[in-house]
Design an enzyme around this catalytic site. Structure first.
Site, mmCIF file in Angstrom:
data_model
loop_
_atom_site.group_PDB
_atom_site.id
_atom_site.type_symbol
_atom_site.label_atom_id
_atom_site.label_comp_id
_atom_site.label_asym_id
_atom_site.label_seq_id
_atom_site.Cartn_x
_atom_site.Cartn_y
_atom_site.Cartn_z
ATOM 1 N N ASP A 1 37.035 39.985 47.307
ATOM 2 C CA ASP A 1 37.293 39.784 48.736
ATOM 3 C C ASP A 1 37.841 41.047 49.394
ATOM 4 O O ASP A 1 38.453 40.982 50.458
ATOM 5 C CB ASP A 1 38.303 38.646 48.931
ATOM 6 C CG ASP A 1 37.631 37.283 49.032
ATOM 7 O OD1 ASP A 1 36.396 37.224 48.948
ATOM 8 O OD2 ASP A 1 38.350 36.274 49.182
ATOM 9 N N ASP B 1 46.570 26.426 43.376
ATOM 10 C CA ASP B 1 46.641 26.118 41.951
ATOM 11 C C ASP B 1 47.450 24.848 41.696
ATOM 12 O O ASP B 1 47.033 23.969 40.940
ATOM 13 C CB ASP B 1 47.239 27.300 41.180
ATOM 14 C CG ASP B 1 48.423 27.931 41.900
ATOM 15 O OD1 ASP B 1 48.959 27.312 42.839
ATOM 16 O OD2 ASP B 1 48.816 29.052 41.520
#
Length: 535
Positions: free
Chosen positions: A137, A290
């Protein structure tokens, strides 16, 4: 005539006169407001803080007892779950190995990308049964070109490596991982190992973790421990090591052993792809994607195992700016996730009431909310205030004994740094300012709730470039080095310390002056590794 809430009346003459009269008026106003307003409010805050301290104390003692039992009885993951090494099948050949996807999400990590890609490509696993996926990214075209070239270099050596980019950074890391799972070749894979850009797994990482998933179909996740390569870089990294070692040695171990659940650390772990998909995949509704995934998978009935003997090298943030951004994300995200998922946990029918209680009370409320708030509000605001308002007393067990036990329980995870425990206490109290602020932002879903700033890592490039030369003294930049919140709290603690010296009967000023010095040190930017502007 001016009247106050207590009913006392101050004559108009009190508002006229010289400086002495003004000082007297302020003193009078202070005394008039203290009894009906400040004393009751401070007593209420002391009660709340003592209650939170007891909750945290009980939680820490309980986890300490469980860890001691784990050590005494030598409980290991292999005793709870079946584990056998992967063996080559003469008939099937490499087909006896499951197909594994290795994801490495990246964003502008110029200093560490070669280390992580190289470590992933060096994993000991049949080359035709593993796919390395670099999810880039990066916003800098030059850095993108370097990473793409590195991937091509490894591909020329026969490594099945994919360099994937996307048009935008929507969802940040969660978005990158979600897009990575959409590629057609991922359908061939059974498991996915995830490593952040500065993580360097040992060559036998997959051979030590994948067997847990292969032989135990109820397991969704194998989490391993972090090993810090730069913990000795500066005092700040030593402090981080103490906090994170407690997390891995105690919190993760206890969660794995007693509940088969813990929060995924976002890296250095292996997921069963079918479990990941059943849980709903990656979501970017908070900055702790997460933990979000782990909670949803846990509510589906999946179990997790923590394998602390497997360590993955990585780097701690060594600049104060980077660490503050990281701690904001790690504190704001869980609080916001708790706001979003509390009722979902309560309504879930696939897990036991005991596990629900653990998730809501222990995992979220005590560890992610109470632990942050009580540290700052009690030790940096309420306790100092009782010096200025002596009508409110804090019992010795709440001010000394409980904090001491909690501190010792935290410190035992890093014996080599035990002599630094005083510095750790002072530093943790400074950081609790930002954690408390971030926790409120997450709970209220305000302002910077979804702020995501990539944690800057320096790798060993800084040391290499600087060599043995001492860098030139930097030009002072107010925006980079001056932190007003820390300075404000530092002045408050210093004032309370001076008040204690002048009017107090205890020696509490010793703590107040030490703690104010810690806040001043952070406030003026003298924390962590200094990075020259020419770097």
């Amino acid at each position: 005539m001016e009247s106050l809430s207590s009913g006392a009346v101050i004559p108009p003459e009190a508002f006229q006169g010289g400086p002495g009269d003004v000082t007297g008026l302020l003193g009078c106003l202070w005394q008039q407001a203290k009894a009906p307003l400040l004393v009751p409010f401070l007593k209420m805050m002391v009660f709340l803080c003592l209650t939170m301290s007891i909750l945290l104390f009980v939680e820490r003692v309980y986890m300490g007892i469980v860890v001691v039992l784990i050590k005494i009885f030598r409980w290991k993951p292999e005793k709870k779950y079946k584990w056998e090494p992967m063996k080559e099948d003469l008939e099937m050949g490499n087909l006896g190995y499951p197909m594994v996807l290795v994801q490495i999400p990246m964003c502008n990590e110029k200093e560490v990308y070669q280390l992580s890609i190289g470590a992933a490509c060096g994993l000991s696993w049949p080359t035709d049964r593993i796919i390395i996926q670099v999810l880039d990214d990066s916003t800098d075209p030059a850095i993108k070109a370097l990473k793409e070239q590195e991937c091509k270099r490894w591909a020329s050596k026969g490594i099945n490596i994919k360099y994937e980019i996307r048009e935008n950074r929507n969802g940040y890391k969660a978005g990158a991982l979600r897009e990575g799972m959409k590629h057609s070749y991922v359908k061939l894979c059974d498991y996915v190992a995830i490593f952040d850009a500065d993580f360097q797994p040992e060559h036998n990482f997959l051979r030590r973790t994948i067997p847990f998933l292969v032989h135990n179909p109820e397991l969704a996740l194998v989490q391993t421990r972090w090993k810090f390569v730069n913990s000795d870089e500066c005092l700040m990294t030593r402090m981080q090591e103490m906090s994170l070692n407690y997390h891995f040695i105690v919190e993760q171990e206890v969660g794995s052993r007693t509940y088969s659940f813990f929060g995924f650390n976002g890296t250095a772990g292996v997921w069963r792809i079918s479990a990941l998909n059943e849980a709903g995949g990656w979501k970017d509704r908070t900055t702790v994607e997460d933990m979000d995934l782990a909670i949803r998978a846990g509510l589906k009935g999946w179990k997790f195992v923590y394998v602390g003997e497997v360590e993955v090298k990585n780097e701690l943030p060594s600049t104060f700016k980077a660490y503050r951004h990281q701690q904001h994300r790690w504190s704001c995200g869980p609080a916001n996730l708790f706001r979003k998922m509390a009722m979902e946990i309560v309504r879930c029918k696939k897990v036991s009431p005991w596990k629900k209680f653990y998730l809501i009370y222990s995992f979220f409320f005590v560890r992610k909310i109470v632990a942050h708030m009580v540290t700052f509000i009690f030790y940096c605001v309420v306790l100092p205030a009782t010096i200025v308002i002596p009508e409110v007393q804090v019992p010795v067990w709440g001010a000394v004994y409980i904090p001491s036990v909690i501190t010792l329980l935290n410190a035992v995870g890093t014996p080599r740094s035990f002599h630094l425990v005083i510095f750790w206490i002072l530093f943790e109290n400074v950081m609790s300012l930002h954690r408390t602020k971030a926790t409120f932002i997450g709970l209220l879903e305000a302002g910077r709730v979804n702020e995501w700033i990539v944690t800057e890592k320096l790798g060993h490039v800084l040391q290499t470039k600087l060599g043995s030369k001492v860098p030139k003294k930097p030009r002072f930049r107010m925006g980079d080095r001056l932190h007003l919140l820390e300075l404000f709290v530092g002045f408050y603690l210093f004032f309370c310390g001076c008040y204690d010296v002048a009017f107090g009967k205890s020696h509490f000023f010793i703590y107040l002056f030490l703690q104010s010095t810690a806040f001043f040190t952070a406030g003026f930017g003298y924390v962590g590794t200094f990075v020259p502007s020419s770097y």
